[in-house]
Design a protein around this motif. Structure first.
Motif, PDB file in Angstrom:
ATOM      1  N   HIS A  67      44.615  41.495  33.066  1.00 37.33           N
ATOM      2  CA  HIS A  67      44.932  41.170  31.675  1.00 37.33           C
ATOM      3  C   HIS A  67      46.196  41.901  31.212  1.00 37.33           C
ATOM      4  O   HIS A  67      47.080  41.289  30.587  1.00 37.33           O
ATOM      5  CB  HIS A  67      43.760  41.557  30.773  1.00 37.33           C
ATOM      6  CG  HIS A  67      42.702  40.508  30.677  1.00 37.33           C
ATOM      7  ND1 HIS A  67      41.793  40.279  31.700  1.00 37.33           N
ATOM      8  CD2 HIS A  67      42.370  39.632  29.692  1.00 37.33           C
ATOM      9  CE1 HIS A  67      40.975  39.310  31.342  1.00 37.33           C
ATOM     10  NE2 HIS A  67      41.298  38.896  30.128  1.00 37.33           N
ATOM     11  N   GLY A  71      49.692  40.213  30.382  1.00 32.19           N
ATOM     12  CA  GLY A  71      50.159  40.424  29.012  1.00 32.19           C
ATOM     13  C   GLY A  71      51.605  40.850  28.965  1.00 32.19           C
ATOM     14  O   GLY A  71      52.389  40.365  28.135  1.00 32.19           O
ATOM     15  N   THR A  75      54.424  38.273  27.582  1.00 28.59           N
ATOM     16  CA  THR A  75      55.142  38.754  26.387  1.00 28.59           C
ATOM     17  C   THR A  75      56.641  38.766  26.626  1.00 28.59           C
ATOM     18  O   THR A  75      57.439  38.422  25.730  1.00 28.59           O
ATOM     19  CB  THR A  75      54.665  40.166  26.007  1.00 28.59           C
ATOM     20  OG1 THR A  75      53.246  40.126  25.748  1.00 28.59           O
ATOM     21  CG2 THR A  75      55.381  40.675  24.770  1.00 28.59           C
ATOM     22  N   VAL A  86      49.324  35.452  23.432  1.00 25.72           N
ATOM     23  CA  VAL A  86      50.333  36.523  23.410  1.00 25.72           C
ATOM     24  C   VAL A  86      50.521  37.047  21.998  1.00 25.72           C
ATOM     25  O   VAL A  86      50.606  38.263  21.769  1.00 25.72           O
ATOM     26  CB  VAL A  86      51.665  35.998  23.987  1.00 25.72           C
ATOM     27  CG1 VAL A  86      52.771  37.054  23.823  1.00 25.72           C
ATOM     28  CG2 VAL A  86      51.501  35.644  25.464  1.00 25.72           C
ATOM     29  N   LEU A  91      45.441  39.954  25.290  1.00 26.34           N
ATOM     30  CA  LEU A  91      45.555  40.340  26.691  1.00 26.34           C
ATOM     31  C   LEU A  91      45.655  41.851  26.843  1.00 26.34           C
ATOM     32  O   LEU A  91      45.159  42.422  27.831  1.00 26.34           O
ATOM     33  CB  LEU A  91      46.782  39.665  27.314  1.00 26.34           C
ATOM     34  CG  LEU A  91      46.726  38.133  27.400  1.00 26.34           C
ATOM     35  CD1 LEU A  91      48.058  37.583  27.871  1.00 26.34           C
ATOM     36  CD2 LEU A  91      45.602  37.694  28.324  1.00 26.34           C
TER      37      LEU A  91
END
Length: 210
Positions: A67, A71, A75, A86, A91
């Motif tokens: 995660h 993430g 991002t 996002v 996340l």
């Protein structure tokens, strides 16, 4: 010096001896009563260990790392038009929560500490709620258009990549994978919470018996 009292009641002679705190026998009696409490706590932790907390913790740590890594990647790639997962930051905070939960579960395999079991239960309750929210967020993202491709005005021109179906398929694929991960994390947290609750309940019964 110990004080002795003799009482006759119904043909039975009761001899009561009061031992001062300075008497060596008092220390022996005190030390003799401690192992029973420790043994009781150890027995309760063994009940929790039937859930294989080390395995459950490894699952949470592994999925938590996934995660956080995704993430960071998503991002960085969607900084202009972030998708719903996002933008919500799910996340990151779910990943960190899974890392904490997994570390505590693995540690509970090594220590006979009922307080650690209670902490695992509290954290896993948070994981259960978080995975439900994550499932809702990713499912909603699947039903929405790709960020930046929404039609806010009747004659608004869309970017060329909005007409590429592979972009939406890739986005839906990632969200579907995270939904599966969320279900796995949910089941893992429920198992840990169920066995933890059973251990805490038995611990209360042991305290009453003592």
């Amino acid at each position: 010096m110990a004080a002795t009292t003799v009482t006759d009641s119904g043909g039975v002679r009761i001899i009561t001896e009061v031992i001062p705190a300075t008497d060596p026998r008092a220390a022996q009696l005190t030390s003799g009563s401690r192992p029973s409490t420790a043994a009781g706590a150890s027995f309760q932790v063994k009940i929790f260990r039937r859930a294989q907390p080390k395995v459950l913790g490894t699952i949470h740590i592994f999925t938590g790392i996934i995660h956080v890594c995704f993430g960071i990647i998503l991002t960085a790639s969607e900084h202009r038009n972030p998708s719903l997962p996002v933008a919500s930051g799910i996340l990151f905070w779910l990943g960190l929560l899974l890392l904490v939960s997994g570390s505590l579960l693995v540690e509970s395999e090594k220590r006979d500490n009922i307080l650690l079991v209670k902490t695992c239960c509290v954290i896993n309750m948070g994981v259960i709620l978080s995975t439900l929210v994550a499932t809702l967020v990713h499912t909603t993202a699947i039903t929405r258009n790709v960020p930046g491709c929404e039609s806010n005005m009747p004659f608004q021109l869309k970017p060329e990549w909005c007409f590429n179906l592979e972009t939406k398929m890739l986005s839906n694929g990632l969200d579907s994978i995270f939904v599966i991960f969320s279900l796995l994390e949910f089941c893992t947290a429920v198992a840990a919470l169920a066995f933890g609750y059973d251990a805490i309940k038995q611990h209360k019964y042991t305290n009453m018996a003592l």
